[in-house]
Scaffold this active site. Structure first.
Site, mmCIF file in Angstrom:
data_model
loop_
_atom_site.group_PDB
_atom_site.id
_atom_site.type_symbol
_atom_site.label_atom_id
_atom_site.label_comp_id
_atom_site.label_asym_id
_atom_site.label_seq_id
_atom_site.Cartn_x
_atom_site.Cartn_y
_atom_site.Cartn_z
ATOM 1 N N ARG A 149 0.838 -1.205 0.000
ATOM 2 C CA ARG A 149 0.000 0.000 0.000
ATOM 3 C C ARG A 149 0.869 1.250 0.000
ATOM 4 N NH1 ARG A 149 -5.037 -1.831 0.432
ATOM 5 N NH2 ARG A 149 -5.338 -3.759 1.646
ATOM 6 N N ASP A 150 0.429 2.252 -0.784
ATOM 7 C CA ASP A 150 1.141 3.526 -0.841
ATOM 8 C C ASP A 150 1.018 4.218 0.518
ATOM 9 O OD1 ASP A 150 2.003 5.530 -3.455
ATOM 10 O OD2 ASP A 150 1.663 6.456 -1.499
ATOM 11 N N ASN A 189 4.581 6.501 -13.672
ATOM 12 C CA ASN A 189 5.159 7.814 -13.921
ATOM 13 C C ASN A 189 6.610 7.599 -14.339
ATOM 14 O OD1 ASN A 189 2.823 9.225 -13.117
ATOM 15 N ND2 ASN A 189 3.411 9.093 -10.965
ATOM 16 N N VAL A 229 10.235 8.270 -6.878
ATOM 17 C CA VAL A 229 11.032 7.121 -6.428
ATOM 18 C C VAL A 229 11.543 6.425 -7.692
ATOM 19 C CG1 VAL A 229 11.057 4.939 -5.177
ATOM 20 C CG2 VAL A 229 9.678 6.846 -4.307
ATOM 21 N N HIS A 288 7.630 1.451 -10.607
ATOM 22 C CA HIS A 288 6.452 1.011 -9.857
ATOM 23 C C HIS A 288 5.209 1.359 -10.638
ATOM 24 C CE1 HIS A 288 7.776 4.994 -8.535
ATOM 25 N NE2 HIS A 288 6.490 5.316 -8.450
ATOM 26 N N MET A 289 4.240 0.492 -10.520
ATOM 27 C CA MET A 289 2.940 0.660 -11.146
ATOM 28 C C MET A 289 1.973 1.033 -10.042
ATOM 29 S SD MET A 289 1.084 -2.476 -13.055
ATOM 30 C CE MET A 289 1.921 -2.525 -14.613
ATOM 31 N N HIS A 290 1.375 2.216 -10.137
ATOM 32 C CA HIS A 290 0.329 2.593 -9.180
ATOM 33 C C HIS A 290 -0.961 1.870 -9.577
ATOM 34 C CE1 HIS A 290 2.343 6.335 -7.527
ATOM 35 N NE2 HIS A 290 2.992 6.244 -8.669
HETATM 36 P P1 5GP Z 1 5.963 8.302 -7.924
HETATM 37 O O1 5GP Z 1 5.690 9.723 -7.534
HETATM 38 O O2 5GP Z 1 7.451 8.022 -7.981
HETATM 39 O O3 5GP Z 1 5.240 7.841 -9.136
HETATM 40 O O4 5GP Z 1 5.366 7.430 -6.753
HETATM 41 C C1 5GP Z 1 6.058 7.138 -5.585
HETATM 42 C C2 5GP Z 1 5.032 6.718 -4.570
HETATM 43 O O5 5GP Z 1 5.697 6.067 -3.515
HETATM 44 C C3 5GP Z 1 4.261 7.882 -3.959
HETATM 45 O O6 5GP Z 1 2.868 7.708 -4.206
HETATM 46 C C4 5GP Z 1 4.614 7.827 -2.485
HETATM 47 O O7 5GP Z 1 3.517 8.131 -1.652
HETATM 48 C C5 5GP Z 1 5.070 6.386 -2.310
HETATM 49 N N1 5GP Z 1 6.068 6.192 -1.289
HETATM 50 C C6 5GP Z 1 7.217 6.913 -1.125
HETATM 51 N N2 5GP Z 1 7.932 6.414 -0.105
HETATM 52 C C7 5GP Z 1 7.231 5.349 0.373
HETATM 53 C C8 5GP Z 1 7.475 4.413 1.425
HETATM 54 O O8 5GP Z 1 8.472 4.443 2.134
HETATM 55 N N3 5GP Z 1 6.522 3.462 1.629
HETATM 56 C C9 5GP Z 1 5.394 3.382 0.859
HETATM 57 N N4 5GP Z 1 4.533 2.401 1.147
HETATM 58 N N5 5GP Z 1 5.150 4.234 -0.143
HETATM 59 C C10 5GP Z 1 6.048 5.208 -0.386
#
Ligand code: 5GP
Ligand code: ZN
Length: 114
Positions: free
Chosen positions: A29-30, A87, A96, A100-102
């Protein structure tokens, strides 16, 4: 990658709410959910961005997609609908740099995305 937060989750060095895992991928989970269901599907191996995918990663990305469908069913959002987002790079909002796939669902989704 020792300084990658998602590699640390794969290694078990930092906690995450893991909802699916297999030999290749992990889903958790995010931390900052943008929908009632907001999960992240990641490969266990470190790949910084979609631009770094190689032809031999094709099966891995397929497995990520299948993990997303498994989780959508688990979460009860498969039939009503859900969104899957990658993204790629900062201009698209990537923060990050481990692909990763949301998987987002549980509320209506607008289009076009922001
Ligand atoms: P991005 O912005 O790179 O597409 O998505 C990165 C996602 O990782 C964000 O939605 C953020 O909330 C999530 N995220 C960042 N750090 C952590 C973490 O330590 N644990 C979890 N579970 N999610 C994280
Ligand atoms: Zn990583």
């Amino acid at each position: 990658m020792t300084d990658c937060i998602f590699c640390k989750i794969v290694a078990g060095d930092i906690p995450a709410d893991i909802i699916y895992e297999d030999e290749d991928v992990l889903v958790f989970r995010d931390l900052n959910p943008q929908a009632p269901t907001h999960a992240l599907v990641i490969p266990r191996c470190h790949i910084p961005t979609l631009n770094d995918l190689r032809p031999e990663d094709a099966q891995l990305v397929g497995k990520m997609s299948l993990a997303a469908t498994t989780v959508a069913r688990q979460e009860g959002i498969a039939d009503e609908g859900y969104r899957v987002v990658f993204n790629c790079n900062a201009g698209a909002g990537q923060t990050v740099f481990h692909i990763h796939m949301h998987v987002l669902g549980g509320r209506p989704m607008g289009w076009p995305p922001g």
